[in-house]
Scaffold this motif. Structure first.
Motif: not given
Length: 307
Positions: A141-144, A156-164, A242-247
């Motif tokens: 589930h992305t911004e697109e 899309r080369r992983c460009e859209p931000d993912v929410s779920r 993007g999921l708010g998880v520290p890398v």
């Protein structure tokens, strides 16, 4: 020592190749993500399975990490001339796998049986087990909007931000033949440095697999995909942010909490406070690197088991 590795594609294949160098083939099983599988141009494509097949048979393109060495592209050129979709690259030799797989699935054969036959034909003695013979598909589930995995990852080369992220069909899927049995008799379970969210989570989403890992008697060790606060390859870092998880490695440990007993981290990273850990250079550029990381993961597993 019986070893089972849970793996996605390129990064996981490197670890499995390292294990292949230091273990007798009958002692090694790879459980492979199939939620990346999709239909393209009418063909059933299994990217992670094919990467394992190419890598373990010595046919992989070493420079790019996917596809076959010495590949040609006449089919793709002809496809473009006719206005076909060319965002997903399929080489002329690569097509053989997709065509035969699609034909045999239509005849009623299972993905597991087809994969085992391809492995046998190419002299791969390691057991390559699809996580399931039932269809499971990763959707993001992305911004697109909602994107199928390959559309997100390749087109899309992983460009859209993912929410779920969701794994369609997982709740109804059964573990592939031999998967639960391999986990049950394993002395060590390794989770490859594949993307935890896109390559390993789909495997764990198939009912019965996570519980089998928990119930097993052997230690479960993960090789972290994070080096110095960045993913080695692919969208792991972007996805986590993007999921708010520290890398970082603590996040990887937390993601697998209750499942893993230890985490192998890079030599430049800190050891964990939350979980047993060990350091080694985890970047796998060469054949020797892959064997070294595999040996380090097994050494960590032995240490955990000894405690």
């Amino acid at each position: 020592m019986k070893v089972v590795a849970l793996t996605g594609g390129v990064g996981g294949a490197k670890l499995v190749l390292g294990l292949q160098q230091i273990l007798p083939a009958p002692d090694l099983t790879a459980i492979v993500n199939t939620a990346d599988d999709f239909r393209h141009l009418g063909l059933h494509v299994s990217p992670d399975i094919d990467t394992l097949l190419y890598t373990l048979s010595g046919k992989a393109n070493r420079e790019q990490g996917w596809g076959r060495e010495g590949e040609s592209w006449a089919f793709m050129e002809a496809l473009r001339e006719l206005g076909g979709e060319d965002w997903f690259q399929m080489g002329d030799m690569d097509l053989a796998l997709h065509v035969l797989r699609t034909m045999r699935l239509a005849q009623g054969d299972t993905l597991s049986a087809i994969t085992a036959e391809f492995a046998r034909r190419w002299g791969v003695d390691v057991a390559l087990l699809p996580m399931s013979d039932d269809p499971v598909a990763t959707w993001l589930h992305t911004e697109e909007g909602k994107l199928e995995f390959q559309r997100y990852f390749v087109e899309r080369r992983c460009e859209p931000d993912v929410s779920r992220i969701e794994f369609q069909g997982a709740a109804r899927a059964l573990p592939g033949p031999g998967v639960i049995e391999a986990i049950g008799r394993a002395d060590v379970i390794l989770i490859a440095p594949s993307n935890p969210y896109l390559s390993i989570d789909p495997i764990l989403a198939v009912p019965g697999i996570r519980q089998a890992l928990i119930d097993g008697t052997g230690p479960v060790v993960s090789v972290s995909p994070i080096i110095g606060g960045q993913a080695v390859k692919g969208p792991t870092s972007k996805l986590m942010a993007g999921l708010g998880v520290p890398v970082n490695n603590e996040s990887i440990a937390a993601h697998y909490a209750g499942l893993i007993d230890a985490l192998l981290v890079d030599s430049g990273d800190d050891l964990l406070a939350s979980l047993p850990s060990m350091r080694t250079p985890t970047l796998m550029r060469t054949t020797e690197d892959r064997a070294r990381v595999a040996e380090a993961a097994l050494t960590l597993a032995r240490g955990v088991a000894g405690k």
